[in-house]
Write an enzyme that holds these catalytic residues in place. Structure first.
Site, PDB file in Angstrom:
ATOM      1  N   ILE A   1     -55.142 102.848 -18.479  1.00 40.27           N
ATOM      2  CA  ILE A   1     -54.752 101.469 -18.779  1.00 40.27           C
ATOM      3  C   ILE A   1     -53.734 101.090 -17.711  1.00 40.27           C
ATOM      4  O   ILE A   1     -52.792 101.838 -17.439  1.00 40.27           O
ATOM      5  CB  ILE A   1     -54.171 101.338 -20.208  1.00 40.27           C
ATOM      6  CG1 ILE A   1     -53.818  99.879 -20.527  1.00 40.27           C
ATOM      7  CG2 ILE A   1     -52.985 102.251 -20.424  1.00 40.27           C
ATOM      8  CD1 ILE A   1     -53.397  99.668 -21.984  1.00 40.27           C
ATOM      9  N   SER A   2     -53.936  99.972 -17.066  1.00 37.23           N
ATOM     10  CA  SER A   2     -53.108  99.602 -15.918  1.00 37.23           C
ATOM     11  C   SER A   2     -51.658  99.341 -16.313  1.00 37.23           C
ATOM     12  O   SER A   2     -51.350  98.978 -17.455  1.00 37.23           O
ATOM     13  CB  SER A   2     -53.676  98.360 -15.228  1.00 37.23           C
ATOM     14  OG  SER A   2     -54.910  98.633 -14.612  1.00 37.23           O
ATOM     15  N   GLN A   3     -50.780  99.520 -15.349  1.00 38.01           N
ATOM     16  CA  GLN A   3     -49.372  99.179 -15.507  1.00 38.01           C
ATOM     17  C   GLN A   3     -49.254  97.703 -15.897  1.00 38.01           C
ATOM     18  O   GLN A   3     -49.906  96.841 -15.292  1.00 38.01           O
ATOM     19  CB  GLN A   3     -48.662  99.430 -14.177  1.00 38.01           C
ATOM     20  CG  GLN A   3     -47.205  99.060 -14.147  1.00 38.01           C
ATOM     21  CD  GLN A   3     -46.655  99.076 -12.729  1.00 38.01           C
ATOM     22  OE1 GLN A   3     -47.421  99.066 -11.757  1.00 38.01           O
ATOM     23  NE2 GLN A   3     -45.342  99.095 -12.606  1.00 38.01           N
TER      24      GLN A   3
END
Length: 211
Positions: free
Chosen positions: A59-61
């Site tokens: 899950i992206s920053q």
């Protein structure tokens, strides 16, 4: 969706990092990031960091989610119809769905696509169409699109995605292998105009489908 104290704190952190779109900050504050994480990582949901979600994906920053979304919102053509490549957990999808009229999202890993679709229903987000497929090919039958956002790094610019971008449309995509750059690409009078935004680190955009 209603903001939580942790969501508000994350939005404030992103503001301090340079995110200025209040619409994006409100969407971040009101989206329960823990809903997109495995149980063992839920306590890290409001940290400004990428986290593993299984299948070799992340899950992206939150900062990069906000930055890419802000770049789409800043597009001169005021996009309504958006294509997302790489549904993943569905977190970026949920942010987009709160800001754009219609979101189309492609995920190559069937398990992730199924889980993300379930989360969208739980969050009562229904302006999203999802497809299990090869992100390199986009979703031509539903195009062209006002905007395209890619959440994995392509070794080179995918021609199919460029072809599915409307005149006046904007493509946000990380490109590169070891050294990756986030690119903002506008289609202006049939030509692609590219700006480099910043250095990034994404999982690779892999061709094909995985059940």
């Amino acid at each position: 969706m209603r903001a939580s104290r942790k969501g508000d704190a994350l939005a404030q952190l992103l503001y301090n990092e340079g995110i200025r779109s209040q619409a994006v900050l409100n969407a971040i504050a009101g989206t329960p990031r823990e809903s997109f994480l495995p149980d063992a990582l839920k306590h890290k949901a409001y940290q400004n960091t990428a986290l593993p979600i299984g299948q070799g994906q992340t899950i992206s920053q939150p900062y990069i989610v906000a930055k890419m979304t802000e770049l789409l919102l800043d597009s001169p053509n005021k996009p309504e119809k958006v294509l997302e490549i790489g549904t993943g957990s569905g977190y970026q999808t949920a942010i987009l769905a709160q800001l754009f009229a219609k979101v189309f999202s492609v995920e190559r890993i069937k398990t992730l696509q199924f889980q993300a679709k379930r989360r969208m229903n739980q969050l009562d987000l229904h302006n999203i169409a999802m497809k299990h497929g090869d992100g390199w090919k986009g979703w031509a039958s539903k195009g062209p699109y006002d905007a395209i956002i890619v959440t994995a790094a392509a070794a080179s610019l995918p021609q199919d995605l460029c072809d599915q971008l409307k005149e006046g449309g904007r493509l946000i995509i990380p490109v590169g292998n070891e050294q990756q750059s986030l690119l903002c690409i506008d289609r202006i009078e049939g030509e692609l105009k590219t700006s480099t935004i910043e250095s990034v680190r994404f999982v690779p955009l892999v061709a094909g489908e995985l059940m």
